[in-house]
Design a protein around this motif. Structure first.
Motif, short mmCIF file in Angstrom:
data_model
loop_
_atom_site.label_atom_id
_atom_site.label_comp_id
_atom_site.label_asym_id
_atom_site.label_seq_id
_atom_site.Cartn_x
_atom_site.Cartn_y
_atom_site.Cartn_z
N GLN A 81 -0.32 16.27 23.56
CA GLN A 81 1.00 16.87 23.68
C GLN A 81 1.06 18.26 23.04
O GLN A 81 2.10 18.88 23.01
CB GLN A 81 2.04 15.97 23.03
CG GLN A 81 2.06 14.60 23.66
CD GLN A 81 3.38 13.91 23.53
OE1 GLN A 81 4.42 14.53 23.39
NE2 GLN A 81 3.35 12.60 23.59
N ARG A 82 -0.08 18.70 22.50
CA ARG A 82 -0.17 20.01 21.85
C ARG A 82 -0.91 20.98 22.76
O ARG A 82 -1.96 20.66 23.31
CB ARG A 82 -0.92 19.91 20.52
CG ARG A 82 -0.18 19.12 19.48
CD ARG A 82 -0.98 19.04 18.18
NE ARG A 82 -1.35 20.37 17.72
CZ ARG A 82 -2.57 20.68 17.28
NH1 ARG A 82 -3.53 19.79 17.25
NH2 ARG A 82 -2.83 21.90 16.86
N PHE A 83 -0.37 22.18 22.86
CA PHE A 83 -0.97 23.22 23.67
C PHE A 83 -1.16 24.47 22.82
O PHE A 83 -0.39 24.71 21.89
CB PHE A 83 -0.09 23.53 24.89
CG PHE A 83 0.03 22.35 25.82
CD1 PHE A 83 -0.84 22.20 26.88
CD2 PHE A 83 0.98 21.37 25.60
CE1 PHE A 83 -0.75 21.10 27.72
CE2 PHE A 83 1.09 20.26 26.42
CZ PHE A 83 0.21 20.12 27.48
N GLY A 84 -2.17 25.23 23.14
CA GLY A 84 -2.44 26.47 22.43
C GLY A 84 -2.67 27.60 23.41
O GLY A 84 -3.28 27.41 24.46
N THR A 85 -2.17 28.78 23.07
CA THR A 85 -2.31 29.96 23.92
C THR A 85 -2.48 31.19 23.05
O THR A 85 -1.98 31.24 21.92
CB THR A 85 -1.08 30.14 24.84
OG1 THR A 85 -1.25 31.32 25.63
CG2 THR A 85 0.21 30.25 24.05
N ASP A 86 -3.16 32.19 23.59
CA ASP A 86 -3.26 33.47 22.88
C ASP A 86 -2.17 34.45 23.35
O ASP A 86 -2.15 35.60 22.96
CB ASP A 86 -4.65 34.08 23.03
CG ASP A 86 -5.08 34.29 24.47
OD1 ASP A 86 -4.20 34.41 25.35
OD2 ASP A 86 -6.29 34.33 24.73
N CYS A 87 -1.25 33.96 24.15
CA CYS A 87 -0.18 34.79 24.72
C CYS A 87 1.14 34.55 23.97
O CYS A 87 1.85 33.58 24.23
CB CYS A 87 -0.03 34.47 26.21
SG CYS A 87 1.24 35.45 27.03
N LYS A 88 1.47 35.47 23.07
CA LYS A 88 2.70 35.33 22.28
C LYS A 88 3.95 35.40 23.15
O LYS A 88 4.96 34.78 22.85
CB LYS A 88 2.75 36.39 21.19
CG LYS A 88 1.72 36.17 20.10
CD LYS A 88 1.81 37.24 19.03
CE LYS A 88 0.78 36.98 17.95
NZ LYS A 88 0.83 38.01 16.90
N GLU A 89 3.87 36.17 24.25
CA GLU A 89 5.02 36.28 25.15
C GLU A 89 5.35 34.95 25.80
O GLU A 89 6.52 34.63 26.01
CB GLU A 89 4.77 37.34 26.23
CG GLU A 89 4.71 38.75 25.71
CD GLU A 89 3.31 39.15 25.25
OE1 GLU A 89 2.38 38.31 25.28
OE2 GLU A 89 3.15 40.32 24.84
N LEU A 90 4.34 34.16 26.10
CA LEU A 90 4.58 32.84 26.69
C LEU A 90 5.35 31.95 25.71
O LEU A 90 6.30 31.27 26.09
CB LEU A 90 3.25 32.18 27.08
CG LEU A 90 3.34 30.76 27.64
CD1 LEU A 90 4.18 30.70 28.90
CD2 LEU A 90 1.93 30.22 27.90
N ILE A 91 4.96 31.99 24.46
CA ILE A 91 5.66 31.19 23.44
C ILE A 91 7.11 31.67 23.29
O ILE A 91 8.04 30.86 23.24
CB ILE A 91 4.90 31.24 22.10
CG1 ILE A 91 3.54 30.57 22.27
CG2 ILE A 91 5.71 30.58 20.99
CD1 ILE A 91 2.59 30.75 21.11
N ALA A 92 7.31 32.98 23.26
CA ALA A 92 8.67 33.54 23.17
C ALA A 92 9.50 33.12 24.37
O ALA A 92 10.69 32.80 24.24
CB ALA A 92 8.60 35.06 23.07
N MET A 93 8.89 33.11 25.52
CA MET A 93 9.57 32.73 26.75
C MET A 93 10.03 31.28 26.70
O MET A 93 11.15 30.96 27.11
CB MET A 93 8.61 32.94 27.92
CG MET A 93 9.19 32.73 29.27
SD MET A 93 7.95 32.93 30.55
CE MET A 93 7.59 34.66 30.43
N LEU A 94 9.19 30.40 26.17
CA LEU A 94 9.55 28.98 26.08
C LEU A 94 10.62 28.75 25.01
O LEU A 94 11.45 27.86 25.15
CB LEU A 94 8.31 28.14 25.76
CG LEU A 94 7.25 28.13 26.87
CD1 LEU A 94 5.98 27.47 26.37
CD2 LEU A 94 7.77 27.44 28.11
N ASP A 95 10.60 29.59 23.96
CA ASP A 95 11.61 29.47 22.90
C ASP A 95 12.99 29.93 23.36
O ASP A 95 14.00 29.39 22.92
CB ASP A 95 11.19 30.29 21.67
CG ASP A 95 10.06 29.64 20.89
OD1 ASP A 95 9.81 28.43 21.09
OD2 ASP A 95 9.42 30.36 20.10
#
Length: 164
Positions: A81-95
């Motif tokens: 259930q844990r995912f990791g990405t080097d794309c900070k924009e993707l995390i901001a988008m999900l937030d």
């Protein structure tokens, strides 16, 4: 004489039971590439996937597609259930999906999948720790015909990946 030493502690990231994702995109390629690697609690690779799609609108669109495809596969093949990405924009988008109206359709699909993950989390992983999924995504993007691969080891037709 006193010397001040500034020691910077590197961020410790547990890469156990996590699915690392990446998307690859260039303006000149025919395809966008998606890659993911699921590692178990001991950090061993359990499963990997690479796929290409007709080139998406942007690099960020490719990152969202990579997450969506990885989520679909984790639902089918693991309890991760844990995912990791080097794309900070993707995390901001999900937030804050409402701040990204041009991605509304893609984010709606991702949100629908998130319902299936009671403990969903996504974290930023330094690019140096995400080389394997990057390798898969770039190779998928540069493939000259449609590609979809899911397996436990690197196919013989791929070059050797960087050591993670």
């Amino acid at each position: 004489m006193v010397q001040e030493t500034n020691i910077e502690n590197p961020q410790v990231i547990s890469l156990g039971n996590i699915c690392l994702i990446d998307g690859s995109w260039t303006t000149s390629a025919n395809f966008s590439g998606l890659g993911w690697v699921w590692m178990d609690n001991t950090g061993n690779t359990q499963l990997m996937g690479m796929k290409n799609l007709p080139r998406r609108e942007s690099a960020l669109h490719s990152e969202v597609e990579a997450l969506r495809w990885a989520m679909e596969n984790m639902l089918q093949h693991s309890t991760c259930q844990r995912f990791g990405t080097d794309c900070k924009e993707l995390i901001a988008m999900l937030d804050d999906p409402h701040a990204w109206p041009s991605f509304a359709t893609e984010l709606e699909r991702t949100e629908t999948l998130r319902i299936c993950f009671p403990e969903f989390s996504i974290t930023h992983v330094p690019r140096a720790r995400n080389q394997f999924s990057d390798f898969l995504a770039k190779n998928a993007r540069s493939f000259h015909r449609e590609l979809l691969f899911i397996g436990c080891s690197i196919p013989v037709w791929l070059p050797r990946p960087p050591q993670a």
